[in-house]
Design a protein around this motif. Sequence first.
Motif: not given
Length: 325
Positions: A243-267
């Motif tokens: 979550a911490y790393a994703i917030k950092g990526i979104c802070a830089e490129f949040g306007d470009l991200i429309k959807s994310i597909t993940a697996d069912n891992g606990t992370e």
Amino acid sequence: MKEVFVLVQEQLTISHSKGHHLTPIERGKIAGLLAAGKSARQIATELGVCHQTINNELKRGCVQQVKKINGKEQYFNIYAPDTAQIRYEMNRQHCHRPLKFKHITNFLAYFDDHFHQDHWSPDAAVGFAHKHHLFKRTEMVCTKTLYNYIDAQLLEIRNLDLLEKTKRRTQHHWSHKHRRLIGKSIEERPKRVDKRNEFGHFEIDTVVGKRSGHESVLLTFTERKTRFDFIRLIEGKDADSVAYAIKGICAEFGDLIKSITADNGTEFTTLEEALTGVADIYYAHPYSFSERGTNETHNRMIRRYLPKGYSLDTISPKTVALVEA
């Protein structure tokens, strides 16, 4: 005696699968229900089968017994489940088509020659014979049957001799129904994402070095249209680090991200909270790696530089940047 059969009847609460033959357990249940005075139609209702199935079964398992009553021999017909099972198994041995093995010796010799001399696969031999009309249909078999002969060890060729068969993994067909997902299923993801015409739809995963549970891992973030890949070195494979790393990526490129597909891992359990108001998050079905195929392919490329078992604690963000480039 009736009480015993009623008890057996209560214990054998099985449900018959449609299209399947009667099992030994079901035959035992039929005997118990008959002893309890049930009719063929009542037994059919209990087992969930057609009444004619029960009538046929009673004929198949009918045996004659002799008893002396008042000094006279009297004959009785009773249903014996063991006898019915034996007769069923004997009938099954004669229900399949006879093997063509003895009548296609020329074709088998042709296949054996090309297999050893030219290293042809069974499918190549069958395909070549069909294309060039080397044998009539009755003088040869299809590819599947040829493989069946090899599996049954009817030929000198064994599975170990085949170049590809022993390398292939067994195919498993997973049922996606009733599988528990962390959040919204990939089935709810807009169909336009599949076409890769729109930028901003990402796939996410983690790449582990040593499986000690306390080592650093890589977070990979792949865009579906351009195949551009973000790689971040994070402290561990846990939800907070992701979550911490994703917030950092979104802070830089949040306007470009429309959807994310993940697996069912606990992370990835806290992704929805981390991405609230930024992007939609969808979860692939369990064990369905192909639903995040772009990301999985990139992860294999990373393994060329950082193989499994390699400690990611020993690398720097600069090394990760080189791998990313």
